[in-house]
Design a protein around this motif. Sequence first.
Motif, PDB file in Angstrom:
ATOM      1  N   ARG A  14       0.815  -1.154   0.042  1.00 19.97           N
ATOM      2  CA  ARG A  14      -0.080  -0.012   0.043  1.00 19.97           C
ATOM      3  C   ARG A  14       0.952   1.125   0.027  1.00 19.97           C
ATOM      4  O   ARG A  14       2.108   1.090  -0.078  1.00 19.97           O
ATOM      5  CB  ARG A  14      -1.092  -0.052   1.196  1.00 19.97           C
ATOM      6  CG  ARG A  14      -0.196   0.053   2.491  1.00 19.97           C
ATOM      7  CD  ARG A  14      -1.515  -0.317   3.596  1.00 19.97           C
ATOM      8  NE  ARG A  14      -0.889  -0.047   4.931  1.00 19.97           N
ATOM      9  CZ  ARG A  14      -1.283  -0.410   6.222  1.00 19.97           C
ATOM     10  NH1 ARG A  14      -2.325  -1.320   6.108  1.00 19.97           N
ATOM     11  NH2 ARG A  14      -0.765   0.131   7.185  1.00 19.97           N
ATOM     12  N   ASP A  15       0.478   2.544   0.132  1.00 20.05           N
ATOM     13  CA  ASP A  15       1.182   3.406  -0.011  1.00 20.05           C
ATOM     14  C   ASP A  15       2.219   3.669   0.769  1.00 20.05           C
ATOM     15  O   ASP A  15       3.469   4.134   0.565  1.00 20.05           O
ATOM     16  CB  ASP A  15       0.480   4.799  -0.230  1.00 20.05           C
ATOM     17  CG  ASP A  15      -0.528   5.101  -1.231  1.00 20.05           C
ATOM     18  OD1 ASP A  15      -0.466   4.488  -2.195  1.00 20.05           O
ATOM     19  OD2 ASP A  15      -1.464   5.919  -1.150  1.00 20.05           O
ATOM     20  N   ASP A  16       2.284   3.188   1.915  1.00 17.03           N
ATOM     21  CA  ASP A  16       3.060   3.447   2.992  1.00 17.03           C
ATOM     22  C   ASP A  16       3.990   2.059   3.601  1.00 17.03           C
ATOM     23  O   ASP A  16       4.818   2.157   4.368  1.00 17.03           O
ATOM     24  CB  ASP A  16       2.464   3.912   4.416  1.00 17.03           C
ATOM     25  CG  ASP A  16       1.419   3.176   4.908  1.00 17.03           C
ATOM     26  OD1 ASP A  16       0.965   2.094   4.294  1.00 17.03           O
ATOM     27  OD2 ASP A  16       1.198   3.293   6.044  1.00 17.03           O
ATOM     28  N   VAL A  17       3.617   0.980   2.562  1.00 16.55           N
ATOM     29  CA  VAL A  17       4.242  -0.306   3.150  1.00 16.55           C
ATOM     30  C   VAL A  17       4.615  -0.948   1.822  1.00 16.55           C
ATOM     31  O   VAL A  17       3.964  -1.145   0.773  1.00 16.55           O
ATOM     32  CB  VAL A  17       2.974  -1.010   3.821  1.00 16.55           C
ATOM     33  CG1 VAL A  17       3.547  -2.582   3.995  1.00 16.55           C
ATOM     34  CG2 VAL A  17       2.464  -0.356   5.017  1.00 16.55           C
ATOM     35  N   HIS A  61       7.645  -0.211   6.456  1.00 19.75           N
ATOM     36  CA  HIS A  61       6.632   0.690   6.616  1.00 19.75           C
ATOM     37  C   HIS A  61       7.077   2.092   6.765  1.00 19.75           C
ATOM     38  O   HIS A  61       7.840   2.638   7.771  1.00 19.75           O
ATOM     39  CB  HIS A  61       5.941   0.344   7.955  1.00 19.75           C
ATOM     40  CG  HIS A  61       4.649   1.005   8.418  1.00 19.75           C
ATOM     41  ND1 HIS A  61       4.614   1.504   9.953  1.00 19.75           N
ATOM     42  CD2 HIS A  61       3.706   1.467   7.817  1.00 19.75           C
ATOM     43  CE1 HIS A  61       3.430   2.247   9.658  1.00 19.75           C
ATOM     44  NE2 HIS A  61       2.867   2.229   8.516  1.00 19.75           N
ATOM     45  N   ARG A  62       6.664   3.106   5.896  1.00 16.94           N
ATOM     46  CA  ARG A  62       6.910   4.510   6.003  1.00 16.94           C
ATOM     47  C   ARG A  62       8.768   4.445   6.034  1.00 16.94           C
ATOM     48  O   ARG A  62       9.377   5.235   6.454  1.00 16.94           O
ATOM     49  CB  ARG A  62       6.377   5.091   7.098  1.00 16.94           C
ATOM     50  CG  ARG A  62       5.062   5.332   7.329  1.00 16.94           C
ATOM     51  CD  ARG A  62       4.515   5.927   8.379  1.00 16.94           C
ATOM     52  NE  ARG A  62       3.059   6.085   8.360  1.00 16.94           N
ATOM     53  CZ  ARG A  62       2.108   5.877   9.570  1.00 16.94           C
ATOM     54  NH1 ARG A  62       2.676   5.821  10.677  1.00 16.94           N
ATOM     55  NH2 ARG A  62       0.721   5.870   9.365  1.00 16.94           N
TER      56      ARG A  62
END
Length: 183
Positions: A10-13, A76-77
């Motif tokens: 996903r966007d951050d992972v 993550h991030r």
Amino acid sequence: MTSRFVLPVRDDVDLVLRERWTAETMHRLAVANIDRLRVWEPWAQGEQTLAALVAFDRLQLLDWVDGRCVPTAIRHRGELVGTISARIDPYHRTAELGYWLDARAEGHGLVTACGAVLRDHLVAAYRVVRLEIRAAVQNRRSRAVAERLGFTHEGTLRAALPVGADRHDIAVYGFVAGSTPDD
């Protein structure tokens, strides 16, 4: 650092290959979480050294080259926060998922999101038909991940996992590609 192998989640992972550049951070995370990992994981019983982790990652990378493993770290991030990997039996077209996450990263759905992406990758790229997750019966968090991923509890193996001086009963979860849980 940039990995040569990245699976967007996903966007951050995303999932990155466990390469040499991930070893120091993954070692630090394992040591920081060792007390809670030792409850469930045979590998966490002994001394956790950076050299042992580097050697383990190297063996997994050789298996990755041979199509027998997908060893990834969860990012993550931009920070590594855990691992999710698959051992593959290409002859039987099966795989077993394993995972753990830094305590500070829990509660954000990371393992479930990463598990869904890795599950789908194994089916598409490795033609895996059956996947398994095995978790200690008392490890409710790992069992909940299996259930959220659509795996079906197929049975329990009594005293199947030696962890330190104890033996855990293991809940076996299965997922068959292209089927529904009621099939």
